[in-house]
Design a protein around this motif. Structure first.
Motif, PDB file in Angstrom:
ATOM      1  N   ALA A  90     -24.665  17.984  48.707  1.00  0.00           N
ATOM      2  CA  ALA A  90     -23.656  18.706  47.927  1.00  0.00           C
ATOM      3  C   ALA A  90     -24.151  18.888  46.486  1.00  0.00           C
ATOM      4  N   MET A  91     -24.844  17.863  45.984  1.00  0.00           N
ATOM      5  CA  MET A  91     -25.390  17.973  44.625  1.00  0.00           C
ATOM      6  C   MET A  91     -26.449  19.079  44.589  1.00  0.00           C
ATOM      7  N   ALA A  92     -27.294  19.149  45.614  1.00  0.00           N
ATOM      8  CA  ALA A  92     -28.324  20.191  45.672  1.00  0.00           C
ATOM      9  C   ALA A  92     -27.659  21.574  45.768  1.00  0.00           C
ATOM     10  N   TYR A  93     -26.598  21.649  46.554  1.00  0.00           N
ATOM     11  CA  TYR A  93     -25.881  22.921  46.719  1.00  0.00           C
ATOM     12  C   TYR A  93     -25.315  23.373  45.362  1.00  0.00           C
ATOM     13  N   HIS A  94     -24.784  22.406  44.627  1.00  0.00           N
ATOM     14  CA  HIS A  94     -24.257  22.691  43.281  1.00  0.00           C
ATOM     15  C   HIS A  94     -25.363  23.280  42.394  1.00  0.00           C
ATOM     16  N   MET A  95     -26.558  22.666  42.464  1.00  0.00           N
ATOM     17  CA  MET A  95     -27.677  23.126  41.608  1.00  0.00           C
ATOM     18  C   MET A  95     -28.149  24.525  42.063  1.00  0.00           C
ATOM     19  N   ILE A  96     -28.115  24.766  43.352  1.00  0.00           N
ATOM     20  CA  ILE A  96     -28.523  26.093  43.856  1.00  0.00           C
ATOM     21  C   ILE A  96     -27.547  27.143  43.309  1.00  0.00           C
ATOM     22  N   GLN A  97     -26.246  26.813  43.389  1.00  0.00           N
ATOM     23  CA  GLN A  97     -25.222  27.748  42.901  1.00  0.00           C
ATOM     24  C   GLN A  97     -25.393  28.036  41.417  1.00  0.00           C
ATOM     25  N   LYS A  98     -25.776  26.983  40.675  1.00  0.00           N
ATOM     26  CA  LYS A  98     -25.914  27.135  39.222  1.00  0.00           C
ATOM     27  C   LYS A  98     -27.251  27.746  38.826  1.00  0.00           C
ATOM     28  N   THR A 128     -30.066  26.024  38.798  1.00  0.00           N
ATOM     29  CA  THR A 128     -30.801  24.989  38.044  1.00  0.00           C
ATOM     30  C   THR A 128     -32.262  24.942  38.479  1.00  0.00           C
ATOM     31  N   ASP A 129     -33.159  24.806  37.524  1.00  0.00           N
ATOM     32  CA  ASP A 129     -34.572  24.631  37.836  1.00  0.00           C
ATOM     33  C   ASP A 129     -34.781  23.147  38.176  1.00  0.00           C
ATOM     34  N   LEU A 130     -35.027  22.860  39.451  1.00  0.00           N
ATOM     35  CA  LEU A 130     -35.098  21.457  39.887  1.00  0.00           C
ATOM     36  C   LEU A 130     -36.346  20.738  39.393  1.00  0.00           C
ATOM     37  N   GLU A 131     -37.300  21.493  38.883  1.00  0.00           N
ATOM     38  CA  GLU A 131     -38.491  20.851  38.301  1.00  0.00           C
ATOM     39  C   GLU A 131     -38.184  20.332  36.897  1.00  0.00           C
ATOM     40  N   ASP A 132     -37.087  20.823  36.323  1.00  0.00           N
ATOM     41  CA  ASP A 132     -36.736  20.461  34.952  1.00  0.00           C
ATOM     42  C   ASP A 132     -35.714  19.312  35.000  1.00  0.00           C
ATOM     43  N   GLN A 133     -36.208  18.088  34.800  1.00  0.00           N
ATOM     44  CA  GLN A 133     -35.352  16.906  34.955  1.00  0.00           C
ATOM     45  C   GLN A 133     -34.184  16.879  33.969  1.00  0.00           C
ATOM     46  N   GLU A 134     -34.431  17.419  32.754  1.00  0.00           N
ATOM     47  CA  GLU A 134     -33.329  17.451  31.777  1.00  0.00           C
ATOM     48  C   GLU A 134     -32.211  18.359  32.274  1.00  0.00           C
ATOM     49  N   ALA A 135     -32.600  19.476  32.870  1.00  0.00           N
ATOM     50  CA  ALA A 135     -31.600  20.423  33.392  1.00  0.00           C
ATOM     51  C   ALA A 135     -30.835  19.788  34.556  1.00  0.00           C
ATOM     52  N   VAL A 136     -31.546  19.056  35.420  1.00  0.00           N
ATOM     53  CA  VAL A 136     -30.887  18.396  36.564  1.00  0.00           C
ATOM     54  C   VAL A 136     -29.909  17.342  36.047  1.00  0.00           C
ATOM     55  N   SER A 137     -30.360  16.548  35.065  1.00  0.00           N
ATOM     56  CA  SER A 137     -29.493  15.503  34.488  1.00  0.00           C
ATOM     57  C   SER A 137     -28.253  16.125  33.852  1.00  0.00           C
ATOM     58  N   ARG A 138     -28.439  17.260  33.201  1.00  0.00           N
ATOM     59  CA  ARG A 138     -27.296  17.927  32.540  1.00  0.00           C
ATOM     60  C   ARG A 138     -26.357  18.528  33.595  1.00  0.00           C
ATOM     61  N   SER A 150     -32.473  14.335  44.550  1.00  0.00           N
ATOM     62  CA  SER A 150     -32.080  12.923  44.696  1.00  0.00           C
ATOM     63  C   SER A 150     -33.047  11.989  43.962  1.00  0.00           C
ATOM     64  N   ALA A 151     -34.176  12.517  43.488  1.00  0.00           N
ATOM     65  CA  ALA A 151     -35.123  11.673  42.740  1.00  0.00           C
ATOM     66  C   ALA A 151     -34.678  11.481  41.295  1.00  0.00           C
ATOM     67  N   ASN A 152     -33.683  12.250  40.875  1.00  0.00           N
ATOM     68  CA  ASN A 152     -33.242  12.171  39.475  1.00  0.00           C
ATOM     69  C   ASN A 152     -32.292  10.968  39.271  1.00  0.00           C
ATOM     70  N   PRO A 153     -32.568  10.108  38.265  1.00  0.00           N
ATOM     71  CA  PRO A 153     -31.756   8.887  38.099  1.00  0.00           C
ATOM     72  C   PRO A 153     -30.292   9.154  37.746  1.00  0.00           C
ATOM     73  N   ASP A 154     -30.016  10.251  37.058  1.00  0.00           N
ATOM     74  CA  ASP A 154     -28.614  10.537  36.714  1.00  0.00           C
ATOM     75  C   ASP A 154     -27.825  10.992  37.937  1.00  0.00           C
ATOM     76  N   VAL A 155     -28.488  11.763  38.803  1.00  0.00           N
ATOM     77  CA  VAL A 155     -27.856  12.162  40.069  1.00  0.00           C
ATOM     78  C   VAL A 155     -27.551  10.891  40.862  1.00  0.00           C
ATOM     79  N   ARG A 156     -28.527  10.014  40.964  1.00  0.00           N
ATOM     80  CA  ARG A 156     -28.351   8.783  41.751  1.00  0.00           C
ATOM     81  C   ARG A 156     -27.238   7.921  41.154  1.00  0.00           C
TER      82      ARG A 156
END
Ligand code: DC
Length: 230
Positions: free
Chosen positions: A39-47, A49-59, A101-107
């Protein structure tokens, strides 16, 4: 205190099938934590988000409110109030779930939710870090495995049954890549907890796996009530 069973292992080892059946058999709740990462990945796809950019994923994970409810015993995942369950099993979401799921804020967000659910509910929870991180005191920890080819073949059959076109070799490559990422990430990588029981399902039927685990559950429950009586 609730009674918790942790089921971890790589993709396609049979975790969700087994965990769901165990929960049904024991009359307790099944929690699929992979669906929360999906669901978190789906959220990022909708937004976008560049998944290579950890700051963007954390935000961007901060504005994903994920919760689960049950509809006739089936887990339903809500993302900001919307039921996103039907979209979560798509292959495009699988790979992205593994990356985000490798991002610590997501976890951090999802582990907190998982622990909260387990506080007062008897359950079977499956994932990658349940025995090692989310529920280190679970009464029973199972580490389910199977060879990469077996797991790819199971996925191939599942997709073929749904009438989806798929390529076995590609599925096997994707599974191997996902395993590598899940096992080598910095935060809570997939690994067998020291006190987990490993069950290799390659040459076992679903029923055999279920029976093996149910007998471990009886042993643990028996040992628990003996220690309470003495
Ligand atoms: O179990 P699954 O295939 O639905 O999980 C999707 C991804 O989510 C998987 O590649 C790894 C990640 N995951 C995780 O890191 N920790 C969990 N507890 C569950 C899943």
């Amino acid at each position: 205190m609730s009674f918790c069973i942790a089921v971890d292992g790589p993709a396609g080892a049979g975790k969700s099938t087994i965990a769901k059946r165990l929960a049904g058999e024991l009359g307790i709740v099944y929690v699929d934590t992979g669906a929360m990462y999906r669901a978190m990945a789906y959220h990022m796809i909708q937004k976008g988000t560049d998944l290579e950019d950890q700051e963007a994923v954390s935000r961007d994970c901060q504005d994903a409110e994920i919760s689960i409810v049950y509809d006739q015993g089936e887990q339903v995942v809500l993302l900001n109030g919307e039921n996103v369950t039907p979209y979560l099993r798509e292959e495009s979401v699988s790979g992205k779930a593994s990356v985000c799921s490798a991002n610590p804020d997501v976890r951090g967000r999802l582990v907190a939710l998982q622990r909260k659910i387990a506080e007062h509910t008897d359950l079977v929870m499956d994932g990658r870090d349940i025995g090692t991180c989310v529920l280190p005191d679970a009464e029973l920890k199972i580490y389910l495995t199977a060879g990469t080819h077996t797991r790819a073949l199971r996925r191939y059959k599942e997709l073929a049954q749904k009438g989806e076109s798929c390529d076995l070799e590609q599925i096997e490559r994707d599974i191997a890549e996902r395993d590598y990422r899940d096992m080598h990430r910095e935060f809570s990588p997939l690994k067998k907890a020291a006190d987990a029981v490993e069950v290799d399902t390659s040459d076992m039927t679903i029923r055999q796996v279920e029976e093996a685990i149910l007998s471990l559950v009886s042993e643990r429950r028996g040992a628990e009530s003996e220690s309470r009586e003495s």
